[in-house]
Design an enzyme around this catalytic site. Sequence first.
Site, PDB file in Angstrom:
ATOM      1  N   ILE A   5     -28.634  18.036 -45.912  1.00  0.00           N
ATOM      2  CA  ILE A   5     -28.926  19.100 -47.289  1.00  0.00           C
ATOM      3  C   ILE A   5     -29.587  20.312 -47.052  1.00  0.00           C
ATOM      4  O   ILE A   5     -29.469  20.741 -45.733  1.00  0.00           O
ATOM      5  CB  ILE A   5     -30.184  18.202 -47.872  1.00  0.00           C
ATOM      6  CG1 ILE A   5     -31.408  18.037 -47.219  1.00  0.00           C
ATOM      7  CG2 ILE A   5     -30.098  17.379 -48.234  1.00  0.00           C
ATOM      8  CD1 ILE A   5     -32.901  18.008 -47.320  1.00  0.00           C
ATOM      9  N   HIS A  31     -30.341  19.213 -41.686  1.00  0.00           N
ATOM     10  CA  HIS A  31     -29.899  20.060 -42.610  1.00  0.00           C
ATOM     11  C   HIS A  31     -27.483  20.314 -41.947  1.00  0.00           C
ATOM     12  O   HIS A  31     -27.025  20.814 -42.001  1.00  0.00           O
ATOM     13  CB  HIS A  31     -30.049  21.669 -42.070  1.00  0.00           C
ATOM     14  CG  HIS A  31     -31.824  21.067 -42.852  1.00  0.00           C
ATOM     15  ND1 HIS A  31     -31.848  20.870 -44.473  1.00  0.00           N
ATOM     16  CD2 HIS A  31     -32.832  21.440 -42.675  1.00  0.00           C
ATOM     17  CE1 HIS A  31     -33.493  21.219 -44.314  1.00  0.00           C
ATOM     18  NE2 HIS A  31     -33.630  21.799 -43.117  1.00  0.00           N
TER      19      HIS A  31
END
Lengths: 278, 278
Positions: free
Chosen positions: A203, A188
Amino acid sequence: MPLNPDAVGSMGEPTEVSWTSKDALLYAVGIGAGTDELAFTTENTDGVEQQVFPTFPVVIGWGRGSALGSIGSFNPALLVHGQQSVTLHRPIPVEGTAVLQQEVTGMYDKGKAAVVTTATRATLDGEPLYTNTASMFIRGEGGWGGDRGPSGPQNVPPDRSPDHSVTYRTSPDQALVYRLSGDRNPLHSDPAFAAMGGFDRPILHGLCTYGFTGRALLHTLCDGDPAKFGHVEGRFTSPVLPGEALTVDMWEIGDGESVFVTRVDDRPVIDQGLLRHG
Amino acid sequence: MPLNPDAVGSMGEPTEVSWTSKDALLYAVGIGAGTDELAFTTENTDGVEQQVFPTFPVVIGWGRGSALGSIGSFNPALLVHGQQSVTLHRPIPVEGTAVLQQEVTGMYDKGKAAVVTTATRATLDGEPLYTNTASMFIRGEGGWGGDRGPSGPQNVPPDRSPDHSVTYRTSPDQALVYRLSGDRNPLHSDPAFAAMGGFDRPILHGLCTYGFTGRALLHTLCDGDPAKFGHVEGRFTSPVLPGEALTVDMWEIGDGESVFVTRVDDRPVIDQGLLRHG
C-alpha cells in the site's frame, strides 16, 4: 507488558536534523509533483526560485528523536497512523539544520485499543519553524481505565457540493520513489510483507497521500505559495494502492479556513481535513 | 581559441567518489525500474538482495575528475554526447568508494566539428571496477588538419527481425527524477532553456534513455543478473521527450554478443548498440 499512561509529558531528546535542496526535490517527486511545479521540482529553472512543499516537515529527520520509547512496549505491527497535522510558523527553507523535540501529549484508553498523541516541535536558529502532531492507534492495548479522549467528527464539510475538487493520479511506482524520503517500511514495497498485513499488494504510505493532498490544497487555496499555507490536519481512514487516483474535495468555510476530504472514487482516505491559509 | 589536439593522453586527477545504497535506488527509479524489479528498487525485500544496475557507473561521481580541462576552450552549448560504453570488471556493490581517473583518449578533426573521446577507469580497493568510454561531438571546432578518426557503421543488426523487443514507457516526469542522480542540466527541465536549444520542451537525458536500454538488455539477455552483463556500448542519434515509449530491439549474434537498437516508434534514438554478456 502494557502501556504506561504516566508517559504523558515525556520528551524525546532534542535532535539536530538537516536537509538539503536535493532532499526537498526528492520529496517533491515522491508526492507526485512534476513539470507544472518546477519551483518545487527544480533548483535551477531560470527566473524561478526553489520552494519547499509545506508538508515536507513530515519527513524531516525521519525516525529520529522519537519520544515513544517512554510509553511502554507494544506490537508495532498493530500500530496505525491516525491523525497528522503540520503547522508552519514560517516557510521551510530549501536547506537547513533544525532542532526538533518530540513530546508525548496524550494517551487515551479506547478499551481494546490505545491512542497515543505526540507533538514534534522544530526550531531553526532558536525560533519556531514548524510543529507536527500525530496520533497513533494501537490495537490490543488500552483497558487501563483511563480517559477515552476526544471523539466525534471534526472539520465536517458543509452540506453542499465542494467548492473545489482536484484529482491527481499516483503512479504504480509511487511508493518506491516516496520511500527514498525516509520511510522504508516494507509494507509499502514488499508484496510478501504486505500480504502478512492482509493486503493484496503493498500500500502507499499514508503520508504520501498526505503530501498529494497538501499539493492540491497549496495550488488551489494558497496560490501555490507556501507562505500562505499555515496549518493542515487530517485523519487517515483507508489505505491507498499505488496507481490509484486521489481526489481532494475542498470547501471554503471562511476566516481563512477550508475543510477537505481526500478520496479514491467514493472511498474517503483522509477525512476531517482542515487547512488554515492566508 | 581552438582545441588543442596535443591534449590526447592527458589525464584528469585521480578522484575519490562514493555512493550509497540510496544512490543506487534513486538511480533505479530514475531509469524507470519499478515494482517488478525489487532487487534494484528496494534494499529490504525479504529474501531479495539489493543489486545495482550495470549502467549505474555513468552517474557515479557525476561531473568530477574530468580531463576535458586540457583540450582547450569550446562552447559547451555546442557539445553533444555521441557514444557511451560501460565495461564492468565486476558487479557494482550497493555502496562503496572508488577512485576514478579520466583520460583524453582521442581528438578527431571532422572539419566543421571535433570529436573528443575519453575513458574513465574506476578502481575499488586497487582492483579494476569499471571503465566508461564516451565520445563528445563538438560543433564549430575541428579544422586543424588532423585525423578524421574511425567512421562507418558498427554493430549493424543482421538482416532479420529482432530476436527480442522490449518496450518501456518513460513518464512525463522522468527527467525530474533522473536528474537527482547528478545531471542537473536545465536542458532537461527548464522549458525556456530547452527552447533556446531549439526544443519544444525539455528533452530526456540521453543517459536516462541509456539506462532504460540497459534494463531491457539486463532482463532479456542476462537473466536480470548484473554479473552476466559485461559491456554495453551505443551511439545517441536522436533526442527523446519524457513520456515517450522506448523499444529496444535485440539480436543475438553469438559468442556472448548481441547487438541492439533503441527506438521511439520508427526513430532510432540509440543505435550501433552492442552488449557482451555471460
